[in-house]
Design a protein around this motif. Structure first.
Motif, PDB file in Angstrom:
ATOM      1  N   PHE A 106      76.935  16.213 109.897  1.00 48.77           N
ATOM      2  CA  PHE A 106      77.094  16.934 108.638  1.00 48.77           C
ATOM      3  C   PHE A 106      76.506  18.343 108.733  1.00 48.77           C
ATOM      4  O   PHE A 106      77.094  19.311 108.238  1.00 48.77           O
ATOM      5  CB  PHE A 106      76.435  16.161 107.499  1.00 48.77           C
ATOM      6  N   SER A 107      75.322  18.478 109.370  1.00 42.96           N
ATOM      7  CA  SER A 107      74.711  19.810 109.527  1.00 42.96           C
ATOM      8  C   SER A 107      75.632  20.730 110.318  1.00 42.96           C
ATOM      9  O   SER A 107      75.762  21.922 110.001  1.00 42.96           O
ATOM     10  CB  SER A 107      73.364  19.673 110.243  1.00 42.96           C
ATOM     11  N   LYS A 108      76.269  20.170 111.339  1.00 43.70           N
ATOM     12  CA  LYS A 108      77.198  20.956 112.157  1.00 43.70           C
ATOM     13  C   LYS A 108      78.363  21.457 111.317  1.00 43.70           C
ATOM     14  O   LYS A 108      78.716  22.644 111.362  1.00 43.70           O
ATOM     15  CB  LYS A 108      77.708  20.107 113.308  1.00 43.70           C
ATOM     16  N   GLU A 109      78.963  20.580 110.534  1.00 37.69           N
ATOM     17  CA  GLU A 109      80.117  20.965 109.731  1.00 37.69           C
ATOM     18  C   GLU A 109      79.725  21.973 108.654  1.00 37.69           C
ATOM     19  O   GLU A 109      80.486  22.890 108.356  1.00 37.69           O
ATOM     20  CB  GLU A 109      80.750  19.730 109.091  1.00 37.69           C
ATOM     21  N   ARG A 110      78.548  21.805 108.074  1.00 34.37           N
ATOM     22  CA  ARG A 110      78.070  22.761 107.079  1.00 34.37           C
ATOM     23  C   ARG A 110      77.896  24.144 107.708  1.00 34.37           C
ATOM     24  O   ARG A 110      78.271  25.162 107.125  1.00 34.37           O
ATOM     25  CB  ARG A 110      76.740  22.260 106.492  1.00 34.37           C
ATOM     26  N   TRP A 111      77.318  24.185 108.906  1.00 35.84           N
ATOM     27  CA  TRP A 111      77.089  25.457 109.599  1.00 35.84           C
ATOM     28  C   TRP A 111      78.413  26.117 109.976  1.00 35.84           C
ATOM     29  O   TRP A 111      78.601  27.317 109.802  1.00 35.84           O
ATOM     30  CB  TRP A 111      76.240  25.203 110.839  1.00 35.84           C
ATOM     31  N   ILE A 112      79.349  25.311 110.507  1.00 39.41           N
ATOM     32  CA  ILE A 112      80.650  25.843 110.904  1.00 39.41           C
ATOM     33  C   ILE A 112      81.396  26.397 109.702  1.00 39.41           C
ATOM     34  O   ILE A 112      82.019  27.468 109.771  1.00 39.41           O
ATOM     35  CB  ILE A 112      81.485  24.749 111.603  1.00 39.41           C
ATOM     36  N   ASP A 113      81.336  25.684 108.591  1.00 37.06           N
ATOM     37  CA  ASP A 113      82.029  26.132 107.385  1.00 37.06           C
ATOM     38  C   ASP A 113      81.502  27.494 106.932  1.00 37.06           C
ATOM     39  O   ASP A 113      82.260  28.340 106.458  1.00 37.06           O
ATOM     40  CB  ASP A 113      81.844  25.093 106.277  1.00 37.06           C
ATOM     41  N   ALA A 114      80.203  27.712 107.107  1.00 40.26           N
ATOM     42  CA  ALA A 114      79.601  28.993 106.721  1.00 40.26           C
ATOM     43  C   ALA A 114      79.969  30.106 107.689  1.00 40.26           C
ATOM     44  O   ALA A 114      79.951  31.290 107.336  1.00 40.26           O
ATOM     45  CB  ALA A 114      78.086  28.850 106.645  1.00 40.26           C
ATOM     46  N   ARG A 115      80.291  29.768 108.942  1.00 40.69           N
ATOM     47  CA  ARG A 115      80.586  30.775 109.958  1.00 40.69           C
ATOM     48  C   ARG A 115      82.058  31.211 109.972  1.00 40.69           C
ATOM     49  O   ARG A 115      82.399  32.234 110.559  1.00 40.69           O
ATOM     50  CB  ARG A 115      80.244  30.226 111.360  1.00 40.69           C
ATOM     51  N   LYS A 116      82.926  30.440 109.351  1.00 43.04           N
ATOM     52  CA  LYS A 116      84.356  30.759 109.414  1.00 43.04           C
ATOM     53  C   LYS A 116      84.668  32.146 108.875  1.00 43.04           C
ATOM     54  O   LYS A 116      85.547  32.834 109.386  1.00 43.04           O
ATOM     55  CB  LYS A 116      85.152  29.704 108.640  1.00 43.04           C
ATOM     56  N   ALA A 117      83.939  32.555 107.854  1.00 43.33           N
ATOM     57  CA  ALA A 117      84.187  33.869 107.253  1.00 43.33           C
ATOM     58  C   ALA A 117      83.754  35.016 108.156  1.00 43.33           C
ATOM     59  O   ALA A 117      84.089  36.169 107.887  1.00 43.33           O
ATOM     60  CB  ALA A 117      83.474  33.961 105.905  1.00 43.33           C
TER      61      ALA A 117
END
Length: 363
Positions: free
Chosen positions: A71-82
């Motif tokens: 979950f931490s990974k997906e949260r971090w990736i979601d924030a980096r997409k922009a």
């Protein structure tokens, strides 16, 4: 399948009786042992329609726990997409010779910081040279301290956009396979690290430094990614990885742990390694980072200082669509990943489940 938690639960007490651990190692071991058990408390989800009940225990959220990174990974990736640009990206890996491993392990915080600093300066200074690119770049760096066999192997993974901003604010694209030659990167990184190491630790063995200076240091650059989506997926594989995931552990019987590992020196073949629980625990705990240490860092136009303006300029120069950052809630993110509303009853699928306290965390 056996997990790291099972190994710690059975052998942690015996290990602690014969080995001294740092506070961070103690916390990591206790957190992994308690993760998603009644020790951390939990709740009961009940469907008001069909009566289905599902108990859930709390996660430890320790960054070294194999269960808590998805979950931490997906949260971090979601924030980096922009932050992604419409350009190619490169993956560069900086390693140090094994002769320095003991010194680095004994001085982890200082040496890890030094690794980050030397990598960033090496990439930044060479990219700024008009001979190679003549521009200011940005990159994301991630520290890993392990090899596939769990031995101590500190190295830095970097994700680098293929270009940068010139002094006039124009995007300078790299048309080459990679704008910085690997051998030049290697030798500049070697010189910087050894020189700064000697300054920070004047009593370091001079023969050790001379030996390391005579060796060729390994810097590896992979080909560019196909598109931004590949970059996001690739980032996730490295940013929140722990020393070993549970799915690599094949067997745990009679105090013996068997896990699979990839031998990069033998054509990337998968092999099996057999260790005692004591040795497995020792190797795993070697990779517990100092408390509060930041293992993911951003540099150049991706760093927090000036990022808001510089990244916008980079997007305009590279034809990247400006997207408003959307911060998803935990429930929204889980629904996006799984395609199912997490609060929905998995049996009847009709109603949202009601949550009630199951047990308080044990002392």
């Amino acid at each position: 399948m056996p997990e790291v938690q099972d190994i710690f639960e059975q052998f942690a007490d015996a290990y602690l009786a014969h080995h001294g651990l740092s506070l961070a190692q103690h916390k990591a071991m206790n957190a992994i042992r308690s993760c998603r058990t009644s020790r951390l408390g939990g709740h009961m989800d009940t469907c008001p329609g069909c009566g289905y009940e599902k108990p859930s225990y709390n996660s430890c959220r320790n960054r070294h726990c194999p269960k808590c990174q998805a979950f931490s990974k997906e949260r971090w990736i979601d924030a980096r997409k922009a932050d992604l640009l419409n350009v190619g990206y490169f993956h560069v890996v900086f390693t140090v010779p094994q002769e320095l491993n003991l010194l680095i392990y004994r001085n982890q915080r200082d040496c890890y910081d030094l690794l980050f600093r030397c990598v960033a300066e090496t990439l930044g200074e060479l990219a700024a040279d008009k001979k190679y690119l003549g521009a200011s770049i940005g990159h994301t760096a991630v520290l890993h301290t392990w090899g596939q066999n769990l031995c101590f192997h500190p190295h830095i993974h970097c994700i680098v956009p293929s270009g940068g901003l010139t002094g006039l604010g124009k995007w300078q694209h790299s048309s080459k396979k990679f704008f910085l030659p690997v051998r030049v990167l290697s030798r500049k990184f070697r010189g910087k690290f050894l020189a700064l190491l000697r300054l920070q630790m004047p009593d370091v063995d001079r023969e050790l430094l001379n030996l390391c200076y005579q060796k060729e240091w390994v810097v590896y650059c992979k080909p560019p990614f196909k598109d931004a989506a590949c970059v996001v997926e690739y980032l996730g594989r490295y940013t929140h990885r722990v020393a070993i995931s549970n799915n690599r552990i094949l067997k745990f019987e009679n105090g013996i742990v068997t896990f699979k590992w990839r031998d990069y020196r033998d054509s990337n073949r998968w092999k099996e390694m057999i260790l005692t629980a004591e040795e497995f625990t020792r190797r795993f705990l070697m990779h517990v980072l100092p408390p509060g240490f930041t293992k993911i860092r951003h540099y150049g136009f991706l760093s927090s200082r000036g990022k808001r303006i510089k990244l916008k300029v980079c997007k305009l120069q590279t034809g990247t669509r400006l997207v408003q950052k959307e911060k998803l809630s935990a429930e929204q993110l889980i629904q996006k990943l799984t395609g199912r509303k997490p609060s929905q009853c998995p049996r009847c699928g009709q109603l949202d489940m009601l949550r009630s306290a199951l047990s308080p965390p044990s002392a």
